[in-house]
Motif scaffolding. Structure first.
Motif, mmCIF file in Angstrom:
data_model
loop_
_atom_site.group_PDB
_atom_site.id
_atom_site.type_symbol
_atom_site.label_atom_id
_atom_site.label_comp_id
_atom_site.label_asym_id
_atom_site.label_seq_id
_atom_site.Cartn_x
_atom_site.Cartn_y
_atom_site.Cartn_z
ATOM 1 N N ASP A 24 0.765 -1.472 0.089
ATOM 2 C CA ASP A 24 0.064 -0.138 0.009
ATOM 3 C C ASP A 24 0.749 1.335 -0.115
ATOM 4 N N THR A 25 1.791 1.249 0.892
ATOM 5 C CA THR A 25 2.840 2.421 0.854
ATOM 6 C C THR A 25 3.657 2.628 -0.480
ATOM 7 N N ALA A 26 3.941 1.623 -0.971
ATOM 8 C CA ALA A 26 4.837 1.441 -2.241
ATOM 9 C C ALA A 26 3.652 2.039 -3.348
ATOM 10 N N ASP A 27 2.587 1.906 -3.252
ATOM 11 C CA ASP A 27 1.682 2.214 -4.135
ATOM 12 C C ASP A 27 1.500 3.900 -4.073
ATOM 13 N N GLU A 28 1.320 4.152 -2.792
ATOM 14 C CA GLU A 28 1.288 5.869 -2.566
ATOM 15 C C GLU A 28 2.558 6.338 -3.121
ATOM 16 N N HIS B 140 12.645 -3.690 -9.320
ATOM 17 C CA HIS B 140 12.362 -4.711 -9.602
ATOM 18 C C HIS B 140 10.977 -5.241 -9.688
ATOM 19 N N SER B 141 10.183 -4.200 -9.100
ATOM 20 C CA SER B 141 8.581 -4.092 -9.083
ATOM 21 C C SER B 141 7.970 -4.101 -10.357
ATOM 22 N N ASN B 142 7.047 -5.004 -10.526
ATOM 23 C CA ASN B 142 6.240 -4.965 -11.722
ATOM 24 C C ASN B 142 5.262 -3.763 -11.518
ATOM 25 N N ALA C 237 3.384 1.316 -13.677
ATOM 26 C CA ALA C 237 3.070 2.581 -13.467
ATOM 27 C C ALA C 237 3.784 3.560 -14.210
ATOM 28 N N SER C 238 4.903 3.187 -14.700
ATOM 29 C CA SER C 238 5.815 3.791 -15.226
ATOM 30 C C SER C 238 5.449 4.208 -16.865
#
Lengths: 210, 524
Positions: free
Chosen positions: A162-166, A187-189, A194-195
């Protein structure tokens, strides 16, 4: 016109064993870039070269058409790029406010509240904050610098989903609203999805995959 | 955040590290300051010794040179008289004119022919010796009881140009405790001993009469002895002079009683030092008295038979040889005088202090070197622990100068505080240290002093060697009083600042040379 151009950059830690091979990249303002690849492939190295923390073995990095040398190392790091480090690199004896004040003369609370830190947390010793809070401080520090290019090395690596999304949303928002260029090594999909532009670094070569 | 805020934040928020560094710097500061204080004190001690013993040389008649003494016919008893170079005003002025000679004193003994009419003296232990000695020559026709009685009014009246330089005082045998010394411009003034002053109820400003009565020259006449004694100054052959007491001295080294000082005039308590002008008048009187009987040259030689010395103070012991050479060039006849220096005594007495200074120089170099190494190691460790911080600051565009400046500023703030703190324990440490050092210095230099003393005995005369030994015994410094002055604190601060700056710069070299990425990657 790209804000930053990586032109024909090579980098070797050991002579004859290049980590980066003739890397070319143009970065535009208002976009979020994601660079991914296996561990040790040279992602952080590329980010460091772009951030002026190291010098390429060959090739050059241009900012607004000028090389880093022309701009000056300190000037470049202070005004052109801003870092979010994987391990935060916060100054341990300072408060979040003071850490942010290293890069701006503005009120640091503005940036700290933007990344979700409370006023009381902003005045505590930075080492007393949780990992997630520390990462937010590191991001607030990078945002506060006002540099047009933000270079983030695994900014969500230590955060829950959740924090990562924020955080990703915050960086995207910064790119869109403040016309900044955000380069994220991850490394995160989720980050890749989101990029705006996704680049893969493999065997020293950089290829665009999205 | 600017460099000041960052520095202060670091010092305040990393208290353990700050206190540790502060302790090290304070310790170094205490050692440096203590060493400087002891060194200054030892230096001052040597200076004081130089001042007290004074670097002087004395011209004396060479009593050991038989060529200069002759048996003269006009003394039937065969008393030898001196035929060597004579002391004169010209000689005195010539020596004073030589560069490096600061002041002089011409001391002339008046023999024991002068007397006082009202003082009760300290009687000698051997009146017979006196009777058959000095006065016998002058009063051979007089009855013994007269000579003995009159002798009890006689004492020594050395006349002085500058009594400060008189060997009695420079050797430490006498010490002026009240009033002032006799100077060249004085007339009719006297210095008396505290014992004599107390015995006779005298104090500064009081007067005494001195002179030479006719009793010893003309005999008792018709008067009874005691009656004659009472009125003897009514008609003097010399004087009487009314002398104002301007100084009172104490006897610090009581001479051993032997045949040379057992008579009343030789009792040290009785000695009255008088001004040169009065002394000169007496010498003229003696000369005039002799002239009807002998030639002028013979009279002058006779007058010069009495003890005379000229003592000169010089600015630096190292100038002694040059001054001697110059004098011999100007007045070759002066080579006939015995040239007695007290440089050996100064050197010998200063030996412990000099030994301490030498040791302290080495100690200070050691402390500074060890302190610099220790500080550098601590700072290296500290700087290494702060490389992540340095790398981060550099990655945000803060200049290397500012990063290193912060480390330097932190060090300098600590040095300032440490230097202030160090002042207080340094006083205690220096006192403790100087006690043990001084004791060690005295024992370490004993051999050296003995050697110097033996050297002086071999090279000059037994009398001088004894005098040197007395000075040595009286002035050997065994303790050194330490005080803190701004100069030492400033020196300690400067040494500390340089040491810390060097330590910070050495420990900051990796930060200066390495790229931020390298610094940060090393810290991961």
């Amino acid at each position: 016109m790209p804000i930053m151009t990586v032109r024909d950059v090579c980098y070797e830690y050991i002579k004859g064993k290049p980590v980066l091979k003739n890397v070319d990249l143009d970065l535009e303002q208002g976009l979020v870039y994601c660079i991914f690849g296996p561990s040790g492939c040279g992602k952080t190295t590329l980010l460091s070269l772009m951030g002026g923390l190291d010098v390429p073995t060959s090739g050059e990095i241009l900012f607004g058409g000028k090389t880093i040398k022309e701009i000056g190392d300190s000037e470049y790091r202070r005004h052109c790029v801003s870092f979010v480090f994987q391990n935060y690199n916060l100054i341990d004896y300072m408060t979040p406010e003071e850490n942010v004040r290293l890069t701006t003369k503005e009120n640091p609370l503005k940036y700290l509240t933007q990344v979700g830190l409370k006023r009381t947390e902003a005045r505590r010793n930075v080492m007393k904050l949780s990992g997630g809070q520390q990462q937010r401080v590191a991001i607030a520090r990078a945002l506060a610098s006002g540099a047009p290019v933000i270079l983030a090395d695994e900014p969500t690596g230590n955060l829950d989903e959740d924090t990562a999304d924020e955080i990703i949303e915050l960086l995207k928002q910064n790119a869109r609203e403040l016309n900044r260029c955000v380069v994220i090594v991850s490394h995160s999909n989720a980050v890749a999805e989101a990029s705006d532009i996704v680049l893969e670094l493999s065997h020293g070569l950089l290829n665009r995959v999205k | 955040m600017n460099i000041w805020k960052r520095s202060i934040a670091t010092l305040v928020r990393k208290p353990l590290r700050s206190v540790l560094l502060l302790l090290i710097m304070t310790m170094i500061g205490v050692m440096i300051l203590s060493t400087l204080m002891i060194r200054t004190a030892a230096n001052a001690q040597t200076e004081a010794l130089n001042q007290k013993l004074m670097t002087t040389f004395t011209l004396e008649k060479d009593k050991y040179n038989s060529d200069l003494y002759h048996m003269e016919a006009f003394y039937e008893e065969g008393v030898p008289y001196y035929s060597g170079p004579l002391f004169s005003e010209e000689l005195y002025e010539t020596v004073l004119s030589i560069d490096g000679v600061k002041a002089g004193n011409w001391e002339r003994s008046t023999g024991a022919y002068m007397e006082t009419d009202q003082l009760e003296l300290f009687y000698g232990t051997d009146r017979e010796e006196y009777e058959t000695g000095v006065l016998r020559n002058a009063a051979e026709e007089l009855p013994n009881d007269w000579v003995l009685r009159v002798g009890l009014t006689h004492c020594l009246f050395p006349s002085e140009y500058n009594s400060r330089l008189c060997e009695y005082f420079t050797s430490g045998r006498l010490e002026l405790v009240e009033g002032r010394h006799i100077e060249e411009t004085d007339e009719c003034v006297a210095l008396i001993s505290r014992d004599l002053a107390e015995k006779n109820g005298l104090s500064l400003g009081d007067t005494i009469r001195i002179g030479a009565s006719r009793l010893l020259d003309e005999g008792p006449g018709d008067e009874e002895l005691e009656e004659a004694m009472k009125h003897r100054f009514d008609d003097c052959v010399f004087g009487p002079y009314v002398m104002t007491i301007i100084g009172i001295y104490e006897i610090k080294v009581v001479p051993e009683i032997d045949e040379s000082n057992s008579s009343t005039p030789n009792q040290p308590e009785n000695m009255i030092l008088i001004d040169a002008k009065t002394g000169e008048e007496y010498w003229d009187y003696r000369l005039q008295m002799l002239l009807p009987y002998v030639s002028k040259d013979e009279a002058v030689s006779e007058i010069n038979r009495y003890s005379q010395t000229m003592t000169f103070e010089i600015d630096d012991p190292s100038h002694m040889e040059r001054i001697q050479k110059e004098l011999y060039e100007k007045m070759p006849e002066t080579e006939g005088f015995l040239w007695v220096t007290n440089a050996t005594a100064v050197e010998a007495a200063s030996a412990p202090a000099l030994w301490m200074m030498k040791l302290l120089r080495t100690v200070m170099i050691g402390i500074i070197a060890a302190g610099a190494v220790l500080l550098t190691l601590v700072m290296l460790f500290w700087t290494k622990a702060r490389r992540q911080e340095a790398g981060t600051l550099l990655s945000y565009g803060i200049r290397k100068g500012s990063v290193l400046g912060q480390l330097l500023l932190e060090g300098l703030i600590l040095v300032l505080i440490a230097s202030i703190i160090a002042i207080f324990p340094a006083k205690i440490v220096s006192n403790k240290l100087q006690d043990s050092l001084a004791n060690q210095a005295v024992s370490e230099t004993q051999g050296e002093k003995e050697k110097l003393l033996r050297g002086s005995m071999d090279s000059v005369s037994d009398i001088y060697a004894r005098r040197t030994y007395n000075k040595l015994r009286d002035f050997t410094p065994e303790t050194v009083a330490t005080t803190i002055t701004a100069k030492e604190v400033a020196a300690m601060l400067a040494i500390n600042l340089i040491t810390v700056s060097a330590a910070v710069l050495i420990s900051g070299i990796p930060i200066y040379l390495m790229k931020p990425q390298k610094i940060l990657s090393e810290e991961k």
